[in-house]
Design an enzyme around this catalytic site. Structure first.
Site, mmCIF file in Angstrom:
data_model
loop_
_atom_site.group_PDB
_atom_site.id
_atom_site.type_symbol
_atom_site.label_atom_id
_atom_site.label_comp_id
_atom_site.label_asym_id
_atom_site.label_seq_id
_atom_site.Cartn_x
_atom_site.Cartn_y
_atom_site.Cartn_z
ATOM 1 N N LYS A 186 -42.374 45.497 -6.468
ATOM 2 C CA LYS A 186 -41.010 45.005 -6.257
ATOM 3 C C LYS A 186 -40.368 44.042 -7.155
ATOM 4 C CE LYS A 186 -38.723 41.591 -3.843
ATOM 5 N NZ LYS A 186 -37.472 41.607 -4.794
ATOM 6 N N GLU A 261 -49.400 33.801 -10.413
ATOM 7 C CA GLU A 261 -48.930 33.244 -11.736
ATOM 8 C C GLU A 261 -47.680 32.426 -11.312
ATOM 9 O OE1 GLU A 261 -50.446 33.407 -14.411
ATOM 10 O OE2 GLU A 261 -51.515 35.262 -14.499
ATOM 11 N N CYS A 295 -42.107 30.464 -17.625
ATOM 12 C CA CYS A 295 -43.066 29.646 -16.924
ATOM 13 C C CYS A 295 -43.927 28.754 -17.797
ATOM 14 C CB CYS A 295 -43.935 30.491 -16.077
ATOM 15 S SG CYS A 295 -44.522 31.857 -17.023
ATOM 16 N N GLU A 392 -40.332 21.188 -11.980
ATOM 17 C CA GLU A 392 -39.805 22.226 -12.683
ATOM 18 C C GLU A 392 -38.490 22.507 -12.939
ATOM 19 O OE1 GLU A 392 -41.107 26.473 -11.902
ATOM 20 O OE2 GLU A 392 -41.780 26.694 -13.755
HETATM 21 P P1 NAP Z 1 -39.220 33.595 -6.761
HETATM 22 O O1 NAP Z 1 -38.144 33.082 -6.255
HETATM 23 O O2 NAP Z 1 -40.620 33.022 -6.389
HETATM 24 O O3 NAP Z 1 -39.344 35.001 -6.911
HETATM 25 C C1 NAP Z 1 -40.303 35.768 -7.433
HETATM 26 C C2 NAP Z 1 -40.422 37.301 -6.750
HETATM 27 O O4 NAP Z 1 -40.882 36.927 -5.247
HETATM 28 C C3 NAP Z 1 -39.098 37.914 -6.617
HETATM 29 O O5 NAP Z 1 -39.301 39.046 -6.828
HETATM 30 C C4 NAP Z 1 -38.610 37.484 -5.196
HETATM 31 O O6 NAP Z 1 -37.674 38.619 -4.750
HETATM 32 C C5 NAP Z 1 -39.955 37.685 -4.461
HETATM 33 N N1 NAP Z 1 -40.041 36.884 -3.226
HETATM 34 C C6 NAP Z 1 -38.931 35.842 -2.746
HETATM 35 N N2 NAP Z 1 -39.476 35.597 -1.597
HETATM 36 C C7 NAP Z 1 -40.173 36.321 -1.335
HETATM 37 C C8 NAP Z 1 -41.378 36.593 0.097
HETATM 38 N N3 NAP Z 1 -41.035 35.779 1.246
HETATM 39 N N4 NAP Z 1 -42.292 37.318 -0.093
HETATM 40 C C9 NAP Z 1 -42.231 38.104 -0.790
HETATM 41 N N5 NAP Z 1 -41.624 37.990 -2.009
HETATM 42 C C10 NAP Z 1 -40.712 37.202 -2.337
HETATM 43 O O7 NAP Z 1 -39.224 33.255 -8.216
HETATM 44 P P2 NAP Z 1 -38.079 33.249 -9.280
HETATM 45 O O8 NAP Z 1 -37.092 32.324 -9.090
HETATM 46 O O9 NAP Z 1 -37.768 34.849 -9.182
HETATM 47 O O10 NAP Z 1 -38.993 33.085 -10.659
HETATM 48 C C11 NAP Z 1 -38.872 31.747 -11.184
HETATM 49 C C12 NAP Z 1 -40.315 31.224 -10.891
HETATM 50 O O11 NAP Z 1 -41.206 31.882 -11.354
HETATM 51 C C13 NAP Z 1 -40.355 29.932 -11.665
HETATM 52 O O12 NAP Z 1 -40.776 28.942 -10.889
HETATM 53 C C14 NAP Z 1 -41.471 30.023 -12.826
HETATM 54 O O13 NAP Z 1 -42.120 29.229 -13.353
HETATM 55 C C15 NAP Z 1 -42.109 31.042 -12.141
HETATM 56 N N6 NAP Z 1 -42.793 32.264 -13.052
HETATM 57 C C16 NAP Z 1 -44.063 32.053 -13.217
HETATM 58 C C17 NAP Z 1 -44.619 32.996 -14.335
HETATM 59 C C18 NAP Z 1 -46.286 32.938 -14.626
HETATM 60 O O14 NAP Z 1 -46.812 33.798 -15.274
HETATM 61 N N7 NAP Z 1 -47.102 32.110 -14.254
HETATM 62 C C19 NAP Z 1 -43.940 33.950 -14.894
HETATM 63 C C20 NAP Z 1 -42.678 33.974 -14.768
HETATM 64 C C21 NAP Z 1 -42.070 32.988 -13.860
HETATM 65 P P3 NAP Z 1 -36.036 37.988 -4.843
HETATM 66 O O15 NAP Z 1 -36.066 37.808 -6.207
HETATM 67 O O16 NAP Z 1 -35.744 39.436 -4.379
HETATM 68 O O17 NAP Z 1 -35.855 37.146 -3.960
#
Ligand code: NAP
Ligand code: MG
Length: 490
Positions: A186, A261, A295, A392
């Site tokens: 997804k 991650e 990230c 962050e």
């Molecule tokens: P996010 O809101 O956590 O979304 C990540 C993924 O999770 C998306 O596909 C999102 O879908 C999905 N999601 C949201 N709510 C969910 C739920 N209740 N159950 C299951 N899946 C759900 O994060 P983001 O805004 O896309 O990404 C930014 C964040 O990711 C930042 O905090 C960044 O630091 C972190 N990040 C970490 C890494 C690493 O390797 N550590 C790498 C990249 C990013 P939708 O988008 O459709 O809502």
């Protein structure tokens, strides 16, 4: 300027088995180009229904003779074919990402696409090297022959974010496939297009139907259905810390395996003896690359008092010369951030930083009027107690804080609930090793930054995550270890 003729994304469809299907509800979500706000595509808005079909398809593929009995060498060859296919479509994938995420196409071609290609190529090598061990059983050891075997975990639910959509999808899919798993993926609803195109190319490369399924749609529906599905054996997630915690809590219901991650607030530490000619441009790019949406971005500058002013002036100068614009222009170094929500959030943090007493140095005032652009910004004189030091921001905003001693630098580096990465600039070899050991982070880059390699396990300490992706750790986390103990007497 915006010519989409060469882009073939399966518009409004998801991949379940070998079929490209619309959401049964008929619902779609608009895909926006962050450089100008144009809606240029639609993705299917899936539901629990499609997740269930996709999990069934992944389970059937997992149990199929074709996949479960495929010789490791043939699985290896398949992953190589995928790498080749993605490589052949590098230009198209980079362009598609540039439209969808906003990032400069030439940088996607330099970073995103090769990262995806290389992990398939690297993981191709692991297919034939997933070993168990023979075990010297204590006690009555002479009567038993004991050994471990590594078996695939099963059906993987992979959930990816919008900042590096293709590499994050590729890391999970390549590692899971190398271990013999099958996947329901997804992608973020904000950037699903390159993932869909990758899936299409993988089918073309000969990946058996059902080994990879892609369900697009919202996190709270598709993501939630995946993390609660009882026939998913493991969730591999990259995204925010709050959603990661929610997944971990939810997994307690059926003890799904989980790897996470998550976010970060990684320091770039500049010691008094650092080579500033390297440290200054690196510190700038460690935060401003990808508009700070990385990230492990070096989002906290910790700089020795004696070189602080020179470093701040230098970073400002580098940032001033980074052209801001839409991602298809060859000279662009800073594209838009991904959407209005992120732009507002970042600008709010810049205001908070100023209210907390920091000086905001905006490096570039030539911002396009349309689109979600944010100028690279340095918040100088940031206190370690402030919100901007600890939270962050996920944008092109660098907080800068002074230190006087090595111990103080280490304490500041570790003063974070996160622990993803750290960049250390230091010429003294002994101090470098001392500090690399003392800093609580999954990766410490010394006199370097942003080096990701499929051989190097990547992940976080503390609230930056659980588990390590890629490398040996990354493939083994898609396996279960089984001990077999056999009597040598009949
Ligand atoms: P996010 O809101 O956590 O979304 C990540 C993924 O999770 C998306 O596909 C999102 O879908 C999905 N999601 C949201 N709510 C969910 C739920 N209740 N159950 C299951 N899946 C759900 O994060 P983001 O805004 O896309 O990404 C930014 C964040 O990711 C930042 O905090 C960044 O630091 C972190 N990040 C970490 C890494 C690493 O390797 N550590 C790498 C990249 C990013 P939708 O988008 O459709 O809502
Ligand atoms: Mg988009």
């Amino acid at each position: 300027m915006y010519n989409l003729d060469n882009i073939k994304a399966p518009a409004g469809k998801m991949l379940i088995g070998s079929s490209w299907v619309s959401a049964q509800s008929g619902e779609t979500l608009a895909v926006e180009n962050p450089a100008n706000g144009d809606i240029f595509a639609q993705i299917a808005s899936g539901s629990a229904l499609e997740v269930d079909l996709a999990v069934k398809s992944a389970r059937a593929a997992f149990e199929s003779i074709e996949w479960s009995r495929m010789r490791p060498l043939d699985r290896s060859r398949l992953l190589e074919q995928v790498a080749l296919k993605l490589e052949q479509h590098a230009d198209e994938l980079a362009l598609l990402e540039s439209y969808d995420n906003g990032k400069p196409k030439h940088l996607a071609l330099m970073v995103d696409v090769p990262t995806a290609v290389e992990v398939f190529r690297y993981m191709a090598g692991w297919c034939t090297k997933i070993y168990g061990k023979t075990l010297p059983v204590s006690g009555d050891g002479s009567r038993y022959h004991a050994y471990t075997i590594r078996q695939p975990v099963g059906v993987i639910g992979a959930i990816t974010p919008w900042n590096y959509p293709l590499p994050m999808a590729a890391w999970k899919v390549a590692s899971a496939m190398a271990a013999g798993c099958t996947v329901v993926l997804k992608p973020s609803e904000i950037t699903s297009l390159t993932t869909l195109r990758m899936a299409e190319l993988m089918l073309d490369a000969g990946v058996p139907p059902g080994v990879l399924n892609v369900v697009t749609g919202k996190g709270e529906t598709v993501g939630e259905a995946l993390i609660t599905h009882l026939d998913v054996n493991k969730i591999a997630f990259t995204g925010s810390t709050p959603v990661g915690k929610h997944i971990l809590r939810t997994s307690a219901n059926d003890l799904k395996r989980v790897s996470l991650e998550l976010g970060g607030k990684s320091p770039t530490i500049i010691m008094p003896d650092a080579n500033l000619e390297k440290a200054i441009p690196d510190a700038a790019m460690a935060i401003f690359f990808n508009s700070g949406q990385t990230c492990f971005a070096g989002s906290r500058l910790l700089c020795h008092d004696s070189v602080y002013d020179e470093v701040i002036a230098g970073i400002k100068e580098v940032a001033k010369n980074l052209p801001i614009g839409h991602g298809q222009a060859a000279e662009t170094m800073i594209g838009p951030v991904v959407n209005k929500k992120q732009k507002d959030r970042i600008e709010n943090y810049i205001r908070i930083g100023q209210e907390e007493g920091a000086e905001a140095i905006s490096a570039n005032s030539k911002i396009p009027e349309q689109g979600y652009f944010v100028a690279p910004t340095i918040l100088s004189g940031v206190s370690p107690d402030s919100r901007v030091f600890n939270e962050e921001i996920f944008g092109p905003v660098l907080t800068a804080t002074k230190f006087k001693t090595e111990d103080e630098a280490i304490a500041l580096a570790n003063q974070s609930c996160f622990g993803l990465g750290a960049n250390l600039y230091c010429r003294d070899g002994q101090a470098s090793h001392r500090m690399a050991s003392a800093i609580n982070a999954g990766t410490v880059w010394v006199n370097s930054y942003f080096v990701l390699d499929p051989a190097m396990p990547f992940g976080g300490f503390k609230q930056s995550g659980i588990g390590r992706e890629v490398g040996e750790d990354g493939v083994l986390m898609f396996t279960e270890s089984k001990s077999v103990c056999m009597s040598l007497e009949s």
